[in-house]
Scaffold this active site. Sequence first.
Site, mmCIF file in Angstrom:
data_model
loop_
_atom_site.group_PDB
_atom_site.id
_atom_site.type_symbol
_atom_site.label_atom_id
_atom_site.label_comp_id
_atom_site.label_asym_id
_atom_site.label_seq_id
_atom_site.Cartn_x
_atom_site.Cartn_y
_atom_site.Cartn_z
ATOM 1 N N ASP A 82 -0.249 0.472 7.888
ATOM 2 C CA ASP A 82 -1.057 0.845 6.164
ATOM 3 C C ASP A 82 -2.495 0.079 6.257
ATOM 4 O OD1 ASP A 82 0.655 2.190 4.867
ATOM 5 O OD2 ASP A 82 2.605 0.468 6.000
ATOM 6 N N GLU A 121 -8.238 5.732 0.132
ATOM 7 C CA GLU A 121 -8.028 7.452 0.553
ATOM 8 C C GLU A 121 -7.647 8.056 -0.768
ATOM 9 O OE1 GLU A 121 -6.019 8.018 4.561
ATOM 10 O OE2 GLU A 121 -4.467 7.992 3.322
ATOM 11 N N ASP A 129 -5.214 1.657 1.616
ATOM 12 C CA ASP A 129 -3.881 2.872 2.345
ATOM 13 C C ASP A 129 -3.857 2.434 1.431
ATOM 14 O OD1 ASP A 129 -3.422 5.323 2.421
ATOM 15 O OD2 ASP A 129 -2.159 3.657 4.626
#
Length: 157
Positions: A139, A67, A7
């Site tokens: 995160d 992502e 991420d």
Amino acid sequence: MIILGLDPSLSCTGWGIIRVDGSRLIHIANGQVKTDAKTPLPDRLAYLDTVLTAVIVDHAPTAAAVEEVFVNDNPQSTLKLAHARGVSLLACARGGLTVAEYAPRLVKKAIVGTGSAAKEQVQAMLRILLPGAKVVGADAADALAVAICHANHRRRA
């Protein structure tokens, strides 16, 4: 198969590693790479690269999932996110990993069943899908969700 989920963010990139054993998901590790906003951008990116490279060397994943970038209202924020994402993709490529990319809504749908799920819903499902995993922050949780999304989608390919 060992999957590294990422991420990306310039301030705090989350990473998570899972092993897929048949239909079983096994938590291996997770963490966050935080950088100081007062540090020059090239130094922050170099630090991110160093840590992600070490994670790849230490855990030897066989695939990676990242992502995708979403566009913020603030173009500067989007650019910073894109820089961190570029470093993440580069670290994976240099590590010899095939990288899959997933939109945030698809990740949420893969974990919770709806693309509009709140972060708290994703984290609650992670506790069910990866029992006993100690997730170090939001995160890292998002990164684990990206890895699980890839585990689910690669089966369909």
